[in-house]
Design an enzyme around this catalytic site. Structure first.
Site, PDB file in Angstrom:
ATOM      1  N   SER A   7      10.309  -1.473  10.672  1.00 55.27           N
ATOM      2  CA  SER A   7      11.556  -0.764  10.361  1.00 55.27           C
ATOM      3  C   SER A   7      11.789   0.325  11.397  1.00 55.27           C
ATOM      4  O   SER A   7      11.011   1.284  11.481  1.00 55.27           O
ATOM      5  CB  SER A   7      11.484  -0.136   8.970  1.00 55.27           C
ATOM      6  N   HIS A  32      13.620  -4.772  11.631  1.00 58.20           N
ATOM      7  CA  HIS A  32      14.241  -4.386  10.362  1.00 58.20           C
ATOM      8  C   HIS A  32      15.131  -3.166  10.600  1.00 58.20           C
ATOM      9  O   HIS A  32      14.668  -2.111  11.042  1.00 58.20           O
ATOM     10  CB  HIS A  32      13.145  -4.073   9.340  1.00 58.20           C
ATOM     11  N   ASP A  34      17.661  -0.503   8.938  1.00 56.22           N
ATOM     12  CA  ASP A  34      18.035   0.100   7.664  1.00 56.22           C
ATOM     13  C   ASP A  34      19.361   0.839   7.787  1.00 56.22           C
ATOM     14  O   ASP A  34      19.466   1.822   8.509  1.00 56.22           O
ATOM     15  CB  ASP A  34      16.953   1.095   7.221  1.00 56.22           C
ATOM     16  N   MET A  36      22.185   3.019   5.844  1.00 54.09           N
ATOM     17  CA  MET A  36      22.351   3.860   4.646  1.00 54.09           C
ATOM     18  C   MET A  36      23.652   4.640   4.745  1.00 54.09           C
ATOM     19  O   MET A  36      23.995   5.143   5.817  1.00 54.09           O
ATOM     20  CB  MET A  36      21.191   4.841   4.547  1.00 54.09           C
ATOM     21  N   HIS A  65      19.185  -4.484   6.608  1.00 47.05           N
ATOM     22  CA  HIS A  65      19.052  -4.109   5.195  1.00 47.05           C
ATOM     23  C   HIS A  65      20.140  -3.100   4.857  1.00 47.05           C
ATOM     24  O   HIS A  65      20.049  -1.933   5.212  1.00 47.05           O
ATOM     25  CB  HIS A  65      17.634  -3.520   5.009  1.00 47.05           C
ATOM     26  N   MET A  67      21.891  -0.646   2.644  1.00 43.46           N
ATOM     27  CA  MET A  67      21.768   0.211   1.457  1.00 43.46           C
ATOM     28  C   MET A  67      23.074   0.987   1.370  1.00 43.46           C
ATOM     29  O   MET A  67      23.141   2.200   1.602  1.00 43.46           O
ATOM     30  CB  MET A  67      20.551   1.137   1.616  1.00 43.46           C
ATOM     31  N   MET A 138      11.956  -4.096  -3.176  1.00 46.63           N
ATOM     32  CA  MET A 138      11.645  -2.732  -2.735  1.00 46.63           C
ATOM     33  C   MET A 138      10.372  -2.239  -3.428  1.00 46.63           C
ATOM     34  O   MET A 138      10.245  -2.337  -4.655  1.00 46.63           O
ATOM     35  CB  MET A 138      12.794  -1.778  -3.062  1.00 46.63           C
ATOM     36  N   GLY A 143      15.908   4.717   0.625  1.00 48.60           N
ATOM     37  CA  GLY A 143      16.518   5.943   1.140  1.00 48.60           C
ATOM     38  C   GLY A 143      15.718   6.619   2.240  1.00 48.60           C
ATOM     39  O   GLY A 143      16.304   7.175   3.155  1.00 48.60           O
ATOM     40  N   PHE A 144      14.396   6.535   2.156  1.00 52.01           N
ATOM     41  CA  PHE A 144      13.574   7.265   3.119  1.00 52.01           C
ATOM     42  C   PHE A 144      12.320   6.478   3.492  1.00 52.01           C
ATOM     43  O   PHE A 144      11.771   5.771   2.652  1.00 52.01           O
ATOM     44  CB  PHE A 144      13.154   8.619   2.531  1.00 52.01           C
ATOM     45  N   GLY A 145      11.897   6.655   4.739  1.00 50.34           N
ATOM     46  CA  GLY A 145      10.610   6.105   5.153  1.00 50.34           C
ATOM     47  C   GLY A 145       9.493   7.035   4.687  1.00 50.34           C
ATOM     48  O   GLY A 145       9.744   8.156   4.231  1.00 50.34           O
ATOM     49  N   GLY A 146       8.269   6.550   4.779  1.00 50.61           N
ATOM     50  CA  GLY A 146       7.107   7.402   4.549  1.00 50.61           C
ATOM     51  C   GLY A 146       6.758   7.681   3.100  1.00 50.61           C
ATOM     52  O   GLY A 146       5.967   8.576   2.820  1.00 50.61           O
ATOM     53  N   ASP A 176       9.304  -4.114   1.116  1.00 52.17           N
ATOM     54  CA  ASP A 176       9.751  -2.998   1.952  1.00 52.17           C
ATOM     55  C   ASP A 176       9.427  -1.685   1.254  1.00 52.17           C
ATOM     56  O   ASP A 176       9.931  -1.427   0.151  1.00 52.17           O
ATOM     57  CB  ASP A 176      11.269  -3.139   2.174  1.00 52.17           C
ATOM     58  N   GLY A 177       8.600  -0.881   1.911  1.00 48.74           N
ATOM     59  CA  GLY A 177       8.301   0.451   1.404  1.00 48.74           C
ATOM     60  C   GLY A 177       6.818   0.683   1.212  1.00 48.74           C
ATOM     61  O   GLY A 177       6.178   0.009   0.398  1.00 48.74           O
ATOM     62  N   GLY A 178       6.256   1.599   2.001  1.00 52.75           N
ATOM     63  CA  GLY A 178       4.854   1.966   1.840  1.00 52.75           C
ATOM     64  C   GLY A 178       3.860   0.894   2.232  1.00 52.75           C
ATOM     65  O   GLY A 178       2.717   0.913   1.772  1.00 52.75           O
ATOM     66  N   GLY A 198       7.469   0.660   8.298  1.00 52.68           N
ATOM     67  CA  GLY A 198       8.141   1.661   9.129  1.00 52.68           C
ATOM     68  C   GLY A 198       7.157   2.679   9.657  1.00 52.68           C
ATOM     69  O   GLY A 198       6.659   2.576  10.776  1.00 52.68           O
ATOM     70  N   SER A 199       6.845   3.668   8.813  1.00 50.99           N
ATOM     71  CA  SER A 199       6.003   4.768   9.291  1.00 50.99           C
ATOM     72  C   SER A 199       4.628   4.272   9.729  1.00 50.99           C
ATOM     73  O   SER A 199       4.113   4.719  10.759  1.00 50.99           O
ATOM     74  CB  SER A 199       5.888   5.857   8.227  1.00 50.99           C
TER      75      SER A 199
HETATM   76  C1  DX5 Z   1      13.530   2.620   2.839  1.00 50.85           C
HETATM   77  C2  DX5 Z   1      13.759   1.585   3.904  1.00 50.85           C
HETATM   78  C3  DX5 Z   1      12.526   1.093   4.529  1.00 50.85           C
HETATM   79  C4  DX5 Z   1      11.716   2.162   5.226  1.00 50.85           C
HETATM   80  C5  DX5 Z   1      10.283   1.761   5.094  1.00 50.85           C
HETATM   81  O1  DX5 Z   1      14.710   2.840   2.166  1.00 50.85           O
HETATM   82  O2  DX5 Z   1      14.434   0.460   3.364  1.00 50.85           O
HETATM   83  O3  DX5 Z   1      12.755  -0.020   5.369  1.00 50.85           O
HETATM   84  O4  DX5 Z   1      12.027   2.327   6.584  1.00 50.85           O
HETATM   85  O5  DX5 Z   1       9.498   2.789   5.596  1.00 50.85           O
HETATM   86  P1  DX5 Z   1       7.959   2.901   5.241  1.00 50.85           P
HETATM   87  O6  DX5 Z   1       7.269   1.661   5.743  1.00 50.85           O
HETATM   88  O7  DX5 Z   1       7.558   4.142   5.971  1.00 50.85           O
HETATM   89  O8  DX5 Z   1       7.848   3.037   3.745  1.00 50.85           O
HETATM   90 ZN    ZN Z   2      14.527  -1.416   4.578  1.00 53.87          ZN
END
Ligand code: DX5
Ligand code: ZN
Length: 216
Positions: A7, A32, A34, A36, A65, A67, A138, A143-146, A176-178, A198-199
């Site tokens: 991501s 990927h 994102d 938003m 993706h 959102m 999800m 909404g946010f990475g990390g 997707d996520g964590g 992502g992170s």
């Molecule tokens: C969150 C995004 C993800 C995000 C994942 O809303 O859809 O794609 O970038 O980031 P990590 O891998 O850091 O959870």
């Molecule tokens: Zn995503």
């Protein structure tokens, strides 16, 4: 086969081209992206012009993706901007409009997908299963990475894997996520075949090794 989709929300936006060009050599399968809107989710990221710019330099398919609220309004523009997979959230509009978004996407020759937020039940994907090329579960609140991985989404993932195998076996199942080396194992055990990171990807000192660990 397990695929990875870094991501770029966690990329260095000042050096976005450099970061995107590094993904293929590290073994990633998709980029990927994102999107938003500050309405469907409480954050604003990037939109159509940036997606089109990424398309110009990315050798990998774009996994976009959305959102955003009422995504059907923008399907055509994101497809024209170069999305190879276009994902809309089932929560983002009434069912007739979600269906219209998927149909429009497919008519434009782009792979269509739906996503479900953590509080949304697995059953919400059922009306669209036959139309989808990918389903995104999800594992954080979008909404946010990390954020931290929600392991309690695993039963939902497994349920959807069962329906995919039964009704539409070529459909991909993405999380997707964590996602990191550890949580990826859980996702694969429960039926995911596409892992967004992502992170963890962009913090990794050795993305090729990280990519191998995700796929192992
Ligand atoms: C969150 C995004 C993800 C995000 C994942 O809303 O859809 O794609 O970038 O980031 P990590 O891998 O850091 O959870
Ligand atoms: Zn995503």
């Amino acid at each position: 086969m397990i695929k990875t989709a870094p991501s770029i929300l966690s990329a260095d936006f000042v050096n976005l081209e450099r970061d995107i060009r590094a993904l293929g050599p590290a073994g990633a399968d998709y980029v990927h992206v994102d999107v938003m809107d500050g309405h469907f989710v409480p954050n604003i990221s990037l939109g159509i012009p940036v997606t089109a710019a990424i398309k110009k330099i990315s050798p990998l398919p774009l996994d976009v993706h959305l959102m955003i609220s009422r995504p059907v309004r923008y399907v055509e523009e994101f497809c024209k901007a170069g999305a190879d997979i276009l994902t809309v959230h089932v929560e983002s509009d009434i069912p007739a409009n979600i269906r219209a978004a998927l149909e429009k996407t497919k008519a434009l020759g782009v792979r269509a997908a739906v996503s479900v937020k953590p509080d949304t039940r697995a059953e919400a994907v059922l009306p669209y299963l036959e139309l989808c090329d990918l389903i995104l579960v999800m594992t954080v609140e979008p909404g946010f990475g990390g954020q931290s991985f929600m392991a309690d989404m695993m039963p939902k993932l497994r349920t959807i894997r069962g329906w995919i195998d039964e009704k539409n076996p070529s459909c991909e199942l993405e999380v997707d996520g964590g996602v990191n080396e550890k949580t990826a194992q859980l996702c694969k055990e429960n039926g995911a075949n596409v892992l967004v990171a992502g992170s963890a990807w962009f913090k990794s000192p050795d993305p090729a090794a990280f990519n191998r660990a995700l796929k192992a």
